[in-house]
Design an enzyme around this catalytic site. Structure first.
Site, PDB file in Angstrom:
ATOM      1  N   LYS A 175       2.399   4.501   1.451  1.00 47.80           N
ATOM      2  CA  LYS A 175       2.557   5.030   2.805  1.00 47.80           C
ATOM      3  C   LYS A 175       2.278   6.527   2.727  1.00 47.80           C
ATOM      4  O   LYS A 175       3.111   7.309   2.268  1.00 47.80           O
ATOM      5  CB  LYS A 175       3.972   4.768   3.309  1.00 47.80           C
ATOM      6  CG  LYS A 175       4.186   5.146   4.756  1.00 47.80           C
ATOM      7  CD  LYS A 175       5.545   4.620   5.227  1.00 47.80           C
ATOM      8  CE  LYS A 175       5.795   4.881   6.691  1.00 47.80           C
ATOM      9  NZ  LYS A 175       5.602   6.258   7.120  1.00 47.80           N
ATOM     10  N   TYR A 235      -6.492   2.138   6.640  1.00 40.39           N
ATOM     11  CA  TYR A 235      -5.680   0.991   6.240  1.00 40.39           C
ATOM     12  C   TYR A 235      -5.645  -0.135   7.261  1.00 40.39           C
ATOM     13  O   TYR A 235      -4.968  -1.136   7.059  1.00 40.39           O
ATOM     14  CB  TYR A 235      -4.260   1.425   5.896  1.00 40.39           C
ATOM     15  CG  TYR A 235      -3.599   2.313   6.925  1.00 40.39           C
ATOM     16  CD1 TYR A 235      -3.304   1.840   8.197  1.00 40.39           C
ATOM     17  CD2 TYR A 235      -3.279   3.639   6.619  1.00 40.39           C
ATOM     18  CE1 TYR A 235      -2.701   2.643   9.147  1.00 40.39           C
ATOM     19  CE2 TYR A 235      -2.680   4.452   7.570  1.00 40.39           C
ATOM     20  CZ  TYR A 235      -2.391   3.954   8.827  1.00 40.39           C
ATOM     21  OH  TYR A 235      -1.816   4.764   9.762  1.00 40.39           O
ATOM     22  N   CYS A 239      10.623  51.141  -4.020  1.00 44.58           N
ATOM     23  CA  CYS A 239      11.613  50.272  -4.680  1.00 44.58           C
ATOM     24  C   CYS A 239      10.956  49.569  -5.869  1.00 44.58           C
ATOM     25  O   CYS A 239       9.893  48.960  -5.732  1.00 44.58           O
ATOM     26  CB  CYS A 239      12.113  49.245  -3.663  1.00 44.58           C
ATOM     27  SG  CYS A 239      13.087  47.917  -4.410  1.00 44.58           S
ATOM     28  N   CYS A 244      14.382  45.855   2.217  1.00 48.56           N
ATOM     29  CA  CYS A 244      14.618  47.159   1.615  1.00 48.56           C
ATOM     30  C   CYS A 244      13.634  48.136   2.264  1.00 48.56           C
ATOM     31  O   CYS A 244      12.448  47.834   2.401  1.00 48.56           O
ATOM     32  CB  CYS A 244      14.370  47.058   0.112  1.00 48.56           C
ATOM     33  SG  CYS A 244      14.245  48.657  -0.695  1.00 48.56           S
ATOM     34  N   LYS A 252      10.906   2.908   2.628  1.00 53.38           N
ATOM     35  CA  LYS A 252      10.850   4.361   2.398  1.00 53.38           C
ATOM     36  C   LYS A 252      11.642   4.732   1.149  1.00 53.38           C
ATOM     37  O   LYS A 252      12.726   4.194   0.912  1.00 53.38           O
ATOM     38  CB  LYS A 252      11.441   5.094   3.609  1.00 53.38           C
ATOM     39  CG  LYS A 252      10.724   4.772   4.906  1.00 53.38           C
ATOM     40  CD  LYS A 252       9.942   5.953   5.403  1.00 53.38           C
ATOM     41  CE  LYS A 252      10.818   6.775   6.317  1.00 53.38           C
ATOM     42  NZ  LYS A 252      10.071   7.918   6.851  1.00 53.38           N
ATOM     43  N   CYS A 281      17.407  49.185  -5.737  1.00 55.26           N
ATOM     44  CA  CYS A 281      17.251  50.636  -5.717  1.00 55.26           C
ATOM     45  C   CYS A 281      18.326  51.331  -4.885  1.00 55.26           C
ATOM     46  O   CYS A 281      18.339  52.550  -4.794  1.00 55.26           O
ATOM     47  CB  CYS A 281      15.861  51.007  -5.192  1.00 55.26           C
ATOM     48  SG  CYS A 281      15.657  50.651  -3.443  1.00 55.26           S
ATOM     49  N   CYS A 319      19.930  47.810  -0.945  1.00 52.97           N
ATOM     50  CA  CYS A 319      19.049  47.041  -1.823  1.00 52.97           C
ATOM     51  C   CYS A 319      19.666  46.946  -3.215  1.00 52.97           C
ATOM     52  O   CYS A 319      20.006  47.968  -3.809  1.00 52.97           O
ATOM     53  CB  CYS A 319      17.678  47.723  -1.904  1.00 52.97           C
ATOM     54  SG  CYS A 319      16.604  46.953  -3.132  1.00 52.97           S
ATOM     55  N   ASP A 374       1.816  10.239   3.775  1.00 53.26           N
ATOM     56  CA  ASP A 374       2.563  11.019   4.751  1.00 53.26           C
ATOM     57  C   ASP A 374       1.640  12.006   5.462  1.00 53.26           C
ATOM     58  O   ASP A 374       1.456  13.135   5.024  1.00 53.26           O
ATOM     59  CB  ASP A 374       3.707  11.754   4.043  1.00 53.26           C
ATOM     60  CG  ASP A 374       4.814  12.117   5.014  1.00 53.26           C
ATOM     61  OD1 ASP A 374       4.751  11.672   6.172  1.00 53.26           O
ATOM     62  OD2 ASP A 374       5.726  12.852   4.609  1.00 53.26           O
ATOM     63  N   GLU A 398       0.853  -1.208   0.000  1.00 51.26           N
ATOM     64  CA  GLU A 398       0.000   0.000   0.000  1.00 51.26           C
ATOM     65  C   GLU A 398       0.877   1.242   0.000  1.00 51.26           C
ATOM     66  O   GLU A 398       1.984   1.202   0.522  1.00 51.26           O
ATOM     67  CB  GLU A 398      -0.856   0.037   1.287  1.00 51.26           C
ATOM     68  CG  GLU A 398      -1.847  -1.083   1.407  1.00 51.26           C
ATOM     69  CD  GLU A 398      -2.517  -1.130   2.785  1.00 51.26           C
ATOM     70  OE1 GLU A 398      -2.204  -0.292   3.657  1.00 51.26           O
ATOM     71  OE2 GLU A 398      -3.350  -2.020   2.982  1.00 51.26           O
TER      72      GLU A 398
HETATM   73  S1  IVH Z   1       0.059   0.202   8.826  1.00 50.66           S
HETATM   74  C1  IVH Z   1       0.811  -2.014  12.707  1.00 50.66           C
HETATM   75  N1  IVH Z   1      -0.461   1.284   6.475  1.00 50.66           N
HETATM   76  O1  IVH Z   1       3.105   4.921   8.631  1.00 50.66           O
HETATM   77  C2  IVH Z   1       0.629  -1.326  11.388  1.00 50.66           C
HETATM   78  N2  IVH Z   1       0.664   2.614   8.088  1.00 50.66           N
HETATM   79  O2  IVH Z   1       5.425   3.725  10.704  1.00 50.66           O
HETATM   80  C3  IVH Z   1       0.630   0.145  11.487  1.00 50.66           C
HETATM   81  N3  IVH Z   1       1.118   4.913   7.354  1.00 50.66           N
HETATM   82  O3  IVH Z   1       2.137   5.041  11.988  1.00 50.66           O
HETATM   83  C4  IVH Z   1       0.609   0.946  10.318  1.00 50.66           C
HETATM   84  N4  IVH Z   1       0.213   4.733   5.360  1.00 50.66           N
HETATM   85  O4  IVH Z   1       1.103   6.693  10.334  1.00 50.66           O
HETATM   86  C5  IVH Z   1       0.101   1.465   7.691  1.00 50.66           C
HETATM   87  N5  IVH Z   1      -1.009   2.112   4.361  1.00 50.66           N
HETATM   88  C6  IVH Z   1      -0.470   2.302   5.576  1.00 50.66           C
HETATM   89  C7  IVH Z   1       0.086   3.536   5.965  1.00 50.66           C
HETATM   90  C8  IVH Z   1       0.663   3.640   7.234  1.00 50.66           C
HETATM   91  C9  IVH Z   1       0.838   5.553   6.210  1.00 50.66           C
HETATM   92  C10 IVH Z   1       1.851   5.524   8.497  1.00 50.66           C
HETATM   93  C11 IVH Z   1       1.171   5.389   9.815  1.00 50.66           C
HETATM   94  C12 IVH Z   1       2.095   4.577  10.686  1.00 50.66           C
HETATM   95  C13 IVH Z   1       3.407   4.746   9.983  1.00 50.66           C
HETATM   96  C14 IVH Z   1       4.231   3.494  10.120  1.00 50.66           C
END
Ligand code: IVH
Length: 470
Positions: A116, A229, A438, A433, A318, A415, A412, A118, A114
């Protein structure tokens, strides 16, 4: 109208509005025009005016936020909210599956990859189908009760929908991420700059800052969204047996699930999915900083168990931050609309996250000094989301002694007027400035006036404005 009639009509309207909210905010497939929707909504408001006892916390009218809080109360999660082990390496993804093979000998593994997202992790509790408590992760066991703030997030349902082959569970605790859309983030920062407020550094900070607000009416103005999720507790209902089933079930309950997921039967497929995600994630309207890999089967998860900090059945891969190295050819000074002098790095052009970067911000004199950035240096630059690239620092090992310290001007460059540094701490790093006439400031104001968010004057860009100002 009798109270009973009002109550019945109110329930009907609330159901309709929730349905259309779902179509609009979760499915992104609205069926009503704004006008038709407003009609329903105003009828509901009118009823609540006449019969205030119809106002429940789950009423659609409460999405705009109620009274400010003094502080957030602590909430105990029903099951702990753990975090995930992180890696940047494909090798470690293979090791992760190697460990699983040792933990679960002779079993086949299916997994789900999935995005991740942010943002900020939250937990939501629904009792008898109604949203009752929403909380931050906190220390994993106890978080902050931010229920009133979460009620303003339109894609969080206040009532669960009935799943196809099942009833609504008596109690369910779900997990997901609140995030800010990139469009919304950009718009919010434009507004903040116009109001002389500090812009947010990135959508994640903007989300965290928004959820920490004690005034839910303020939170309601922030472009927050929610993706689900995971699940903590399910009582009085069939708990799904795998991640694939879970996501389907959560979708049927009325949540927004990840917009793309990959089902994988081998490590190679997982690694390929991570690459696939990396090639599409920049098209998403939110920031992603990695991929989450999860074992699909809940029975297998049970057997794999947890370490002291994180599950053994999931991990986060990551993506490297979007950085590049290049040469700093020169430093120029840009004078903005408010007279602020910003040092700009003129760079040897370099490819970064899909574009060629020739210029990057050096923020201010103090920041340049602190990082000891000199002309001729090899520097690392970074693009955070869609924001202007910035110079992060110097690659000191690449210095040859020919580099030159940049002398910040005391007049500046546009000017010749005096520049001054004053104001509160956050402000005092900026040289300004002092001449309101200006030419650079005049151009800045004109451009600002013509801009899309203001008078929206077509052709009123840099070239025309310069001619006008001259
Ligand atoms: S699962 C025990 N799924 O990433 C499983 N986390 O360090 C817990 N996050 O704290 C998380 N997208 O804030 C999961 N599709 C996703 C996610 C996700 C973002 C974040 C979440 C979590 C951190 C994991």
């Amino acid at each position: 109208m009798t109270h009973a009639q009002a109550k019945a009509r109110h329930a009907e309207l609330a159901d309709q509005i929730r349905h259309h909210d779902y179509l609009y905010y979760v499915e992104a497939k609205p069926e009503l025009s704004d006008r038709e929707y407003d009609k329903l909504y105003h009828e509901l408001l009118d009823l609540e005016k006449g019969f205030p006892d119809l106002i429940t916390p789950e009423s659609p009218s409460q999405r705009v936020g109620g009274e400010p809080l003094k502080a957030f109360k602590p909430v105990q999660h029903l099951t702990p909210m753990t975090s995930l082990d992180n890696t940047y390496s494909q090798e470690e993804v293979r090791e992760f599956f190697g460990r699983l093979e040792r933990l679960l000998p002779k079993e086949n593994f299916e997994s789900v990859v999935e995005p991740k997202v942010d943002g900020v992790a939250i937990s939501l509790r629904f009792e008898k189908g109604k949203f009752t408590i929403g909380a931050t992760r906190g220390d994993g066991t106890t978080g902050d009760d931010i229920t009133v703030n979460l009620r303003t997030v339109r894609s969080i349902p206040m009532h669960l929908r009935k799943p196809k082959n099942d009833g609504i569970p008596d109690l369910v605790e779900v997990r997901g991420e609140v995030y800010m859309t990139l469009d919304g983030f950009k718009k919010l920062n434009v507004e903040r700059i116009a109001n002389n407020e500090e812009p947010f550094a990135n959508p994640r900070n903007a989300t965290a800052g928004s959820l920490k607000q004690l005034d839910p009416r303020m939170v309601a103005t922030r472009p927050l969204d929610f993706v689900i999720y995971g699940v903590g507790v399910v009582e009085g209902g069939q708990k799904p047996a795998s991640q694939v089933e879970l996501l389907q079930w959560l979708k049927e309950l009325g949540f927004k699930t990840p917009e793309k997921t990959w089902f994988c039967s081998s490590v190679d497929e997982v690694l390929q999915s991570i690459k696939d995600l990396d090639s599409v994630r920049r098209k998403f309207n939110y920031e992603t900083d990695g991929a989450v890999i999860k074992l699909n089967s809940f029975a297998q998860r049970e057997k794999a168990g947890f370490t002291s900090k994180a599950p053994r059945w999931a991990m986060a891969y990551k993506y490297e931050a979007e950085q590049a190295e290049t040469k700093l050819k020169a430093v120029t000074i840009q004078v903005g609309r408010t007279g602020a002098l910003t040092p700009v790095a003129e760079l040897e052009p370099v490819h970064l996250a899909g574009t060629v970067v020739k210029r990057a911000t050096l923020h201010n004199e103090d920041d340049m000094r602190r990082k000891d950035i000199r002309i001729g240096d090899t520097v690392t630059i970074q693009k955070a989301g869609e924001i202007i690239p910035e110079v992060m620092g110097v690659v000191l090992t690449k210095r040859n002694g020919q580099e030159q310290i940049f002398e910040f001007p005391r007049t500046c460059p546009e000017c010749g007027s005096k520049v001054s540094r004053s104001g509160a701490a956050a402000e005092a790093v900026v040289w300004r400035c002092t001449n309101p006439d200006c030419p650079a400031q005049v151009r800045g104001r004109l451009e600002h006036y013509c801009a899309r968010g203001a008078m929206d004057i077509e052709g009123g860009g840099e070239v025309l404005v310069r001619q006008l100002a001259n």
